[in-house]
Scaffold this motif. Structure first.
Motif, PDB file in Angstrom:
ATOM      1  N   LYS A 312      -6.255  18.798  16.128  1.00  0.00           N
ATOM      2  CA  LYS A 312      -4.549  18.811  15.974  1.00  0.00           C
ATOM      3  C   LYS A 312      -3.921  19.574  17.113  1.00  0.00           C
ATOM      4  N   PHE A 313      -4.641  20.832  17.575  1.00  0.00           N
ATOM      5  CA  PHE A 313      -3.890  21.379  18.750  1.00  0.00           C
ATOM      6  C   PHE A 313      -4.505  21.341  19.825  1.00  0.00           C
ATOM      7  N   GLY A 314      -5.393  20.368  20.089  1.00  0.00           N
ATOM      8  CA  GLY A 314      -6.069  19.849  21.243  1.00  0.00           C
ATOM      9  C   GLY A 314      -6.857  21.042  22.087  1.00  0.00           C
ATOM     10  N   GLY A 341      -1.087  26.828  17.291  1.00  0.00           N
ATOM     11  CA  GLY A 341      -2.161  26.307  18.093  1.00  0.00           C
ATOM     12  C   GLY A 341      -2.777  27.366  19.066  1.00  0.00           C
ATOM     13  N   ASP A 342      -1.801  28.539  19.372  1.00  0.00           N
ATOM     14  CA  ASP A 342      -2.454  29.485  20.217  1.00  0.00           C
ATOM     15  C   ASP A 342      -3.541  30.206  19.891  1.00  0.00           C
ATOM     16  N   LEU A 343      -4.174  30.509  20.918  1.00  0.00           N
ATOM     17  CA  LEU A 343      -5.629  31.229  20.426  1.00  0.00           C
ATOM     18  C   LEU A 343      -5.368  32.887  20.593  1.00  0.00           C
ATOM     19  N   LEU A 344      -5.814  33.600  19.687  1.00  0.00           N
ATOM     20  CA  LEU A 344      -5.790  35.057  19.868  1.00  0.00           C
ATOM     21  C   LEU A 344      -6.580  35.448  20.751  1.00  0.00           C
ATOM     22  N   LEU A 345      -6.380  35.978  21.736  1.00  0.00           N
ATOM     23  CA  LEU A 345      -7.447  36.635  22.742  1.00  0.00           C
ATOM     24  C   LEU A 345      -7.647  38.044  22.643  1.00  0.00           C
ATOM     25  N   GLN A 346      -6.780  38.876  22.464  1.00  0.00           N
ATOM     26  CA  GLN A 346      -6.671  40.224  22.591  1.00  0.00           C
ATOM     27  C   GLN A 346      -5.307  40.578  21.733  1.00  0.00           C
TER      28      GLN A 346
END
Length: 364
Positions: A312-314, A341-346
């Motif tokens: 869905k978010f590529g 769709g953003d990834l939580l990195l920190q």
């Protein structure tokens, strides 16, 4: 509903089922015949009969007092025959004194309303303050709110405040001569022994029987539990206690006789959840000031990046960081420019200067 009290009578201990007591007679068997021992010859005169030495009377083994019901138990017993307490894992004298002090300091709570509700409370947060489960204070009639002590005395109480997301409710009651208690500084680790102290009640048709303060012994089985639907912010302790009605809000005591948490509820036999006391002091202080506790609010929903969300978010096939699956309109996350769709990195915590928490990065 009307309420009443009935005094419980002490019954004689019953012999545990499945145990057969057999008296054995010692004998010597040889060649299929019983061997008889020859009797000594009679003395020549009565004067020659030796006078037996007096045998000191044995006082028997020292009886142990069951810390739950007070029954005097034989040290060889594995369980107390009166209440089933495990006598092989007794705590030390100092720890037992702390446990008994907590039992005397705790209170049963009678919440008046259209139908009375019953919980337990214990001192926490300052003089005259009592901690209990917030759910039992919803819609309470304060004119009928009262607490009862271990010696069956009742005192009026009032609601200071309660916070449903955390499950914290604070009462105010002036109770004389409350014993001092200790609070655990760290969360106990499984499988440590623990005790649930509470004031149970029994419903018999339209009559409520108030039982004396009860000490339920069990073990801590897990920490950091979530998904229990007990409170909104979950980081709960789980034990193997089976508690009755009226026990919610009572203290959970560790093996050192210190309060480690507040009992929330028991969804099933052998499963009980408790709220750890760590971090509750600030919530209680806010309620005492008649303020709602302040919590961080981000307005995002995090999910694991499964195949459907990757498509869905590529996202890349190897993406393993939490993915933002939705955002609440108008939330701080939307204002900061985050998108689904953003990834939580920190995560970087930056709290106001008047708090004790500084700026700390958290790697995920």
């Amino acid at each position: 509903m009307s309420s009443g009290r009935s005094s419980s009578s002490r019954h004689a201990p019953l012999r545990p089922s499945g145990v057969v007591v057999v008296t054995l007679a010692a004998c010597c068997v040889g060649s299929g015949l019983f061997a008889q021992q020859a009797l000594p010859p009679p003395p020549e005169s009565l004067e020659a009969t030796p006078t037996p030495a007096p045998v000191p009377k044995s006082s028997g083994p020292k009886l142990l007092t069951c810390p739950r019901c007070g029954y005097l138990c034989d040290p060889a017993w594995h369980y107390c025959v009166a209440c089933g307490w495990d006598m092989t894992r007794l705590i030390g004298e100092a720890e037992e004194s702390r446990l008994q002090a907590i039992a005397r300091a705790s209170m049963g709570v009678i919440v008046g309303g259209r139908r009375n509700r019953y919980s337990t409370a214990f001192p926490f947060g300052g003089p005259g303050l009592w901690l209990t489960n917030a759910r039992f204070l919803i819609g309470a009639d304060e004119s009928k709110l009262r607490v009862r002590s271990y010696n069956n005395r009742e005192y009026p109480a009032s609601i200071v405040g309660y916070d449903l997301p955390s499950g914290v409710g604070v009462l105010k009651a002036d109770i004389p001569a409350v014993p001092s208690i200790q609070v655990a500084q760290t969360v106990p680790a499984p499988p440590e022994s623990s005790w649930a102290v509470c004031f149970p009640v029994v419903f018999e048709d339209d009559v409520v029987r108030y039982l004396p303060v009860s000490l339920h012994r069990g073990h801590l089985t897990a920490t950091g539990q979530a998904g229990t639907f007990q409170v909104s912010f979950e980081n709960l302790l789980r034990t193997d206690h089976s508690i009755e009605d009226g026990c919610s809000g009572g203290p959970l005591v560790d093996s050192r006789g210190r309060i480690a948490g507040m009992i929330l509820g028991s969804p099933d036999d052998g499963i009980t959840y408790a709220l750890p006391l760590d971090g509750l002091q600030d919530i209680v202080a806010s309620l005492v000031r008649h303020e709602q506790p302040v919590r961080p609010f981000f307005g995002i929903g995090l999910s694991a990046p499964d195949e459907r969300r990757r498509a869905k978010f590529g996202l890349d096939a190897g993406a393993g960081k939490p993915v933002i699956s939705y955002l609440i309109p108008g939330s701080p996350s939307v204002q900061a420019g985050l998108r689904p769709g953003d990834l939580l990195l920190q995560v970087i915590f930056q709290i106001a200067e008047n708090t004790r928490i500084g700026k700390q990065p958290a790697q995920l």
